[in-house]
Enzyme design. Structure first.
Site, PDB file in Angstrom:
ATOM      1  N   GLY A 152       0.814  -1.214   0.000  1.00  0.00           N
ATOM      2  CA  GLY A 152       0.000   0.000   0.000  1.00  0.00           C
ATOM      3  C   GLY A 152       0.840   1.251   0.000  1.00  0.00           C
ATOM      4  N   GLY A 206       2.979   4.063   8.760  1.00  0.00           N
ATOM      5  CA  GLY A 206       3.090   5.311   9.517  1.00  0.00           C
ATOM      6  C   GLY A 206       2.830   5.032  10.978  1.00  0.00           C
ATOM      7  CB  CYS A 239       5.514   2.439  16.983  1.00  0.00           C
ATOM      8  SG  CYS A 239       4.934   2.677  18.659  1.00  0.00           S
TER       9      CYS A 239
END
Ligand code: UDX
Ligand code: UDX
Length: 463
Positions: A286, A290, A293
């Protein structure tokens, strides 16, 4: 057991609430007064499935309290969790100033009673010993002021105050959006430290979870507990996140090749995922990873390695693939629409993943910025952000209240977050409301055939 959790962010609050639910008496401390008032009134300051219900029931049962008073929390807890944030500095290193403030604060409130201080926050390797040192500084400070005030009794000798604590590293592996589930169904529990007494107390704390008393499948064997040294426990957290981020970047790279050779990455992921050595998890290609972590931890590990003379070639490539991926949807929009200036682009989803209200390092933010830079108008609909009124400082985007208003007048849609709801939207109606019924599926989440029959020109990532 008596527990104190300091820092009620995503990790601290979930940890505190779940430990209260399994029968411990938990006091959660946070220095944000507004947040504490909200929690005292029974409301969770974050959206996390299942959290509010457990928070309410544990508070009513008298197992869970909230305060801004660190001294009260430290006095209460036999086990003190440090769970304050460790956000990235502009250099990419981890900002440990909140951990430092809390460790010093704990030190000043120790009174000789034995405490286990647990590092739950993700901290640079070596922080266990560093926290010990800072706590000791706090102890020395308070001892000095006690001496000055003439209040030192035998019970408060510096040695006795110092002997009264141990530091343990207990990294968390909770995914936002399923953090409560992950707490009750852990794959493993990692305990780093060299004090058998402290490790035994941690094992006692987690016994109901180890024995799977709260697990979905109670017939599973006990949860494996890995007892190791402090530095290895700290490294496990970084290595786990770095591996997962690398796995996603790997499948994203494969997707980019698939795009060029006409293969379908979702089929490829199935095919390789059936190999038990690879497994099918974290192979969803994809628009990049994000959140609070992965970006921060991969960068921090790179910095730690550099500090010790090692150049992390693979981790840098992991980040570089992700940066490319973050703007891939814009490239695909350019291919479809050519000029983006004065075009209206609708984003389905804003949060960095579904079932959370968290926008930290969300791919949507990069898309909004780049589309704005190219002169496009950006609208968005997100199931949580749209309905909550929370805007977290979002700029350059019009937040719509429903998917159809979003579609109205758009030149293309980009599915940014794979919210379950997005599988069942009225795409036929939405296509009719758009200038150009183009949909870039940034998560390969939708059924291309269904979208085509709804009237969309469907573009996936590597399929
Ligand atoms: C946690 C951390 O453990 C981090 O290391 C890990 O990588 C991800 O999870 P998170 O729960 O996301 O971070 O933190 P955040 O949502 O920023 O919450 C931190 C909380 O600590 C806030 O409520 C803040 O008010 C509180 N805090 C901060 C204190 O109580 N005292 C301080 O000195 C600083
Ligand atoms: C992660 C770790 O999974 C967790 O163990 C750790 O303690 C905290 O960091 P979190 O960031 O909450 O959890 O979510 P996660 O489910 O890991 O997803 C991270 C990012 O990767 C999201 O942006 C998600 O969309 C993306 N992702 C995940 C993919 O792009 N593809 C996948 O196959 C899986």
């Amino acid at each position: 057991m008596r527990v104190c959790v300091i820092g009620t962010g995503y990790v601290g609050l979930v940890t505190g609430v779940c430990l209260a639910h399994i029968g411990h008496h938990v006091i959660c401390v946070d220095n944000n007064e507004e947040k504490v008032k909200l929690m005292q009134s029974g409301q969770a300051p974050i959206f996390e499935p299942g959290l509010s219900e457990l928070m309410r029931s544990s508070s009513e049962a008298g197992h869970l309290e909230f305060t801004t008073d660190l001294a009260a929390g430290v006095a209460h807890g036999e086990i003190l969790f440090i769970a304050v944030g460790t956000p990235p500095l502009p250099t990419g290193e981890s900002d440990t100033r909140y951990v430092e403030a809390v460790a010093r604060g704990i030190g000043t409130h120790l009174d000789g009673a034995y405490k286990v201080i647990v590092n739950k926050s993700t901290v640079p390797i070596g922080s266990g010993d560093w926290v010990k040192m800072i706590v000791m500084d706090g102890v020395a400070e308070s001892h000095k002021s006690l001496v000055t005030a003439g209040g030192v009794s035998k019970a408060h000798s510096l040695e006795e105050m110092a002997a009264g604590f141990e530091v343990v590293s207990n990294p968390e592996f909770l995914r936002e959006g399923s953090a409560v589930y992950d707490t009750f169904n852990p794959d493993r529990i990692v305990l780093g430290g060299n004090s058998p007494k402290a490790i035994a107390m941690m094992q006692e704390l987690y016994t109901p979870l180890i024995e799977r008393q709260y697990a979905e499948d109670k017939s599973l064997p006990p949860v494996p507990v890995l007892v190791t040294d402090l530095s290895s426990a700290e490294m496990i957290k970084y290595a786990a996140n770095a591996f997962l981020a690398t796995k996603i970047s790997f499948i994203n790279e494969v997707a980019n090749i698939c795009d060029r050779v006409g293969a379908d990455v979702t089929e490829v992921a199935k095919g390789i995922g059936l190999d038990s050595r690879i497994s099918n998890k974290f192979l969803q290609a994809g628009i990049g990873w994000g959140g609070s972590c992965f970006p921060k931890d991969v960068l921090a590990l790179t910095h730690i390695a550099e500090d010790y003379g090692y150049d992390t070639k693979l981790l840098k490539a992991t980040v570089s693939v992700n940066q490319y991926q973050r703007l891939l949807a814009v490239e695909k929009l350019k291919q479809e629409l050519k000029m983006l200036k004065a075009k209206t682009i609708g984003l389905l989803g804003l949060t960095f993943k579904p079932d959370t209200d968290d926008l930290r390092d969300a791919p949507a933010l990069n898309l909004i910025e780049e589309l704005n830079r190219l002169g496009a108008k950006v609208k968005a609909y997100d199931p949580i952000i749209s309905s909550s009124g929370m805007r977290h400082g979002l700029t350059g985007v019009i937040v719509e209240t429903d998917p159809e208003r979003l579609a109205d007048g758009c030149d293309a849609l980009v599915l940014v977050t794979d919210w379950e709801q997005f599988a069942k939207l009225d795409y036929e109606k939405m296509a009719k409301l758009m200038n150009h019924p183009i949909l870039i599926d940034g998560r390969n989440f939708l059924d291309p055939e269904a979208l085509k029959s709804a009237g969309f020109h469907y573009v996936g990532i590597g399929r």
